[in-house]
Design an enzyme around this catalytic site. Structure first.
Site, PDB file in Angstrom:
ATOM      1  N   LYS A 159       1.021  -1.259  -0.090  1.00 12.65           N
ATOM      2  CA  LYS A 159      -0.027  -0.064  -0.045  1.00 12.65           C
ATOM      3  C   LYS A 159       0.871   1.229   0.004  1.00 12.65           C
ATOM      4  CE  LYS A 159      -3.829   2.097   2.697  1.00 12.65           C
ATOM      5  NZ  LYS A 159      -4.525   1.850   3.864  1.00 12.65           N
ATOM      6  N   SER A 183      -9.644   1.905   3.006  1.00 17.91           N
ATOM      7  CA  SER A 183      -8.946   2.662   2.452  1.00 17.91           C
ATOM      8  C   SER A 183      -7.815   1.884   1.591  1.00 17.91           C
ATOM      9  CB  SER A 183      -8.184   3.664   2.845  1.00 17.91           C
ATOM     10  OG  SER A 183      -7.505   3.101   3.954  1.00 17.91           O
ATOM     11  N   SER A 185      -9.871  -0.380   7.279  1.00 22.53           N
ATOM     12  CA  SER A 185      -9.256  -0.361   6.227  1.00 22.53           C
ATOM     13  C   SER A 185      -8.501  -1.624   5.375  1.00 22.53           C
ATOM     14  CB  SER A 185      -8.236   0.883   6.004  1.00 22.53           C
ATOM     15  OG  SER A 185      -8.757   2.077   5.792  1.00 22.53           O
TER      16      SER A 185
HETATM   17  N1  GLN Z   1     -12.830   4.219   6.402  1.00 24.19           N
HETATM   18  C1  GLN Z   1     -12.323   4.796   7.770  1.00 24.19           C
HETATM   19  C2  GLN Z   1     -11.866   6.217   7.458  1.00 24.19           C
HETATM   20  O1  GLN Z   1     -12.412   6.569   6.497  1.00 24.19           O
HETATM   21  C3  GLN Z   1     -11.112   4.041   7.986  1.00 24.19           C
HETATM   22  C4  GLN Z   1      -9.976   4.129   7.354  1.00 24.19           C
HETATM   23  C5  GLN Z   1      -8.734   3.459   7.711  1.00 24.19           C
HETATM   24  O2  GLN Z   1      -8.965   2.434   8.404  1.00 24.19           O
HETATM   25  N2  GLN Z   1      -7.875   3.751   7.401  1.00 24.19           N
HETATM   26  O3  GLN Z   1     -11.313   6.802   8.126  1.00 24.19           O
END
Ligand code: GLN
Length: 487
Positions: A79, A154, A178
């Site tokens: 990532k 994400s 995420s």
């Molecule tokens: N979807 C969540 C957010 O927008 C979690 C994102 C994540 O775990 N990096 O913050």
């Protein structure tokens, strides 16, 4: 087609010299060339660098190093939030355009020590803020099961790359879901370790008290192997914990779950839960029962506040962490008449709308006058959420939930309504607030269209061994992990 194999199957073939690391790496690169135009999981790939690592792995394999290096010759993609020395590190943001990592993250050092071939930068929501990869400054990754849909986020690129067999495994990060949410939506295995299990050194910080790095894999055994490789204390991350790292793969004992107690959280099976997701999760619970586990109802009464608490704690930490992107130290600078104007222009043009929304919200909840009402209160409720889990884990070994309320949604469906987007993490967020480990694995499909459904297992702090054991027993008794998208 070696790129389609699991790490464990591939390692055997590599050790027996039935395939070379170069052939495997080339097969992944070819797969990226043939399908990534549709999937768009990768921001960039450095083929020459990957093949050079593969050649080094082949030399080590020839010397018989396969048995002591559990990932020798295995291509793993990363990532775009984890530092790989000399490679782009952009967090899918324009503000880090052109930036390259000056050093390897600890997890990368560990993967290299285990023999992995590190290749490719995977797409994500900008600075890991989002649930669909639609917040990437570059493009949206597509769900390999249906390109009209999002892969989750994400770490959407990390999940899609594994589901599409472009990489044998990948790493992502999980602050509020995420890893687990995209794993569920793409039909692969994703594991968020206990806070402190894996070093965050070299991970670009979003919310430092919630962030953890973890693996995406094609099955649970591979997740166990990868977790063993990346875990452990690191003196460069003061929040990493010196708890010994077991061999998680050796801990996978087989199908019998007798003597284990699994909790069903009353509060998780209501609200906007899609009926097909509920049916699949109910069936998974019966399956686990059939394997010998005892099912116990537990209560997590503060769960309903988890999303609200998260969007205060995470934005507060993000507003502080992202202050470093000021045009002076790291990023693409936009000049101004004076330093203030330079900051404003750099940050105004460099950050996308969701990141700005979070910085503004986080700055607000930390400002004097509002700190007590929002930030301090959220921290108190966070403690109550942790206590709910502590109480539940006195009764059960793990908690079973859906990973997401619905299967993958359509691109564009939730972009105009941030709250709807935030709610797609309703089942994953409390795990980060409590610091406990969680894994998502496939537990079925919706019927029309056919889209993967994820099962989430939540465990005690440093209880990854039993989480993996339960997940493995379930997986081995079901066909879901073998299904492949129609690419
Ligand atoms: N979807 C969540 C957010 O927008 C979690 C994102 C994540 O775990 N990096 O913050």
């Amino acid at each position: 087609m070696p790129h389609r194999l699991t790490i464990s199957a591939l390692s055997e073939k590599l050790s027996r010299r039935e395939v070379s690391a170069r052939e495997v790496t080339q097969a992944c690169l070819d797969r990226v060339s043939s399908v990534d135009g549709q999937v768009k999981a990768f921001l960039s790939v450095d083929a020459a660098d990957a093949l050079a690592q593969a050649d080094a792995a082949d030399r080590a394999l020839a010397e018989g190093a396969g048995s002591s290096r559990p990932l020798l010759g295995v291509p793993i993609a990363i990532k775009d939030v984890i530092s790989v020395q000399g490679h782009p590190l952009n967090c899918a943001s324009r503000i880090l355009g052109g930036y390259r990592a000056p050093y390897d993250a600890t997890v990368i050092e560990r993967l290299r020590a285990a023999g992995a071939v590190i290749f490719g930068r995977l797409n994500m929501d900008e600075f890991a803020m989002g649930s669909s990869t639609e917040n990437s400054a570059f493009f949206t990754t597509r769900n390999p099961w249906d390109p009209a849909r999002i892969p989750g986020g994400s770490s959407g690129g990390s999940a899609a790359a594994v589901a599409a067999d472009e990489a044998v495994a990948t790493l992502g990060s999980d602050t509020g879901g995420s890893i687990r949410q995209p794993a569920a939506l793409c039909g692969c295995v994703g594991l968020k370790p206990t806070y402190g299990r894996v070093s965050r050194y070299g991970l670009v910080a979003f919310a430092s008290s919630l962030d953890q790095i973890g693996p995406f894999t094609k099955d649970v055994r591979d997740a166990a192997r990868l977790l063993t490789a990346i875990s452990g204390h690191d003196r460069r991350d003061s929040t990493s914990v010196p708890t010994p790292v077991p061999d998680y793969e050796k801990g996978l004992l087989g199908g019998d779950l007798r003597g284990l107690r699994l909790g069903i959280a009353r509060e998780f099976m209501v609200g906007g839960l899609d009926p097909e997701v509920k049916t699949a999760v109910d069936a998974a619970v019966r399956q686990l029962q059939g394997l010998g586990a005892e099912i116990v109802e537990v209560s997590l009464p503060h769960t309903e506040y988890a999303v609200a608490v998260y969007y205060i704690v995470a934005t507060a930490e993000a507003s502080a962490n992202l202050a470093r992107f000021d045009g002076v130290r790291y990023c693409a600078r936009v000049e101004g008449a004076d330093p203030i104007q330079m900051y404003e222009r750099t940050r105004g043009t460099g950050f996308g709308p969701e990141v700005k929304r979070r910085i503004i919200l986080g700055t607000y909840v930390l400002s004097s006058g509002y700190y007590d009402a929002y930030y301090l209160r959220a921290q108190k409720v966070r403690t109550l959420i942790q206590r709910d889990f502590n109480a539940a884990f006195e009764k059960v070994d793990a908690i079973v939930t859906p990973t997401t309320p619905t299967a993958a949604f359509r691109a564009g469906e939730k972009t105009s309504d941030p709250l709807q987007m935030y709610l797609s993490d309703i089942y994953t967020i409390s795990c980060n607030l409590a610091g406990i480990p969680g894994i998502s694995l496939p537990c079925g499909f919706t019927s029309n269209p056919k889209l993967p459904i994820g099962l989430q297992l939540l465990g005690k702090p440093f209880g990854e061994e039993s989480l993996l054991r339960i997940a493995h027993a379930y997986e081995q008794s079901t066909p879901w992990h073998k299904a492949r998208p129609p690419l």
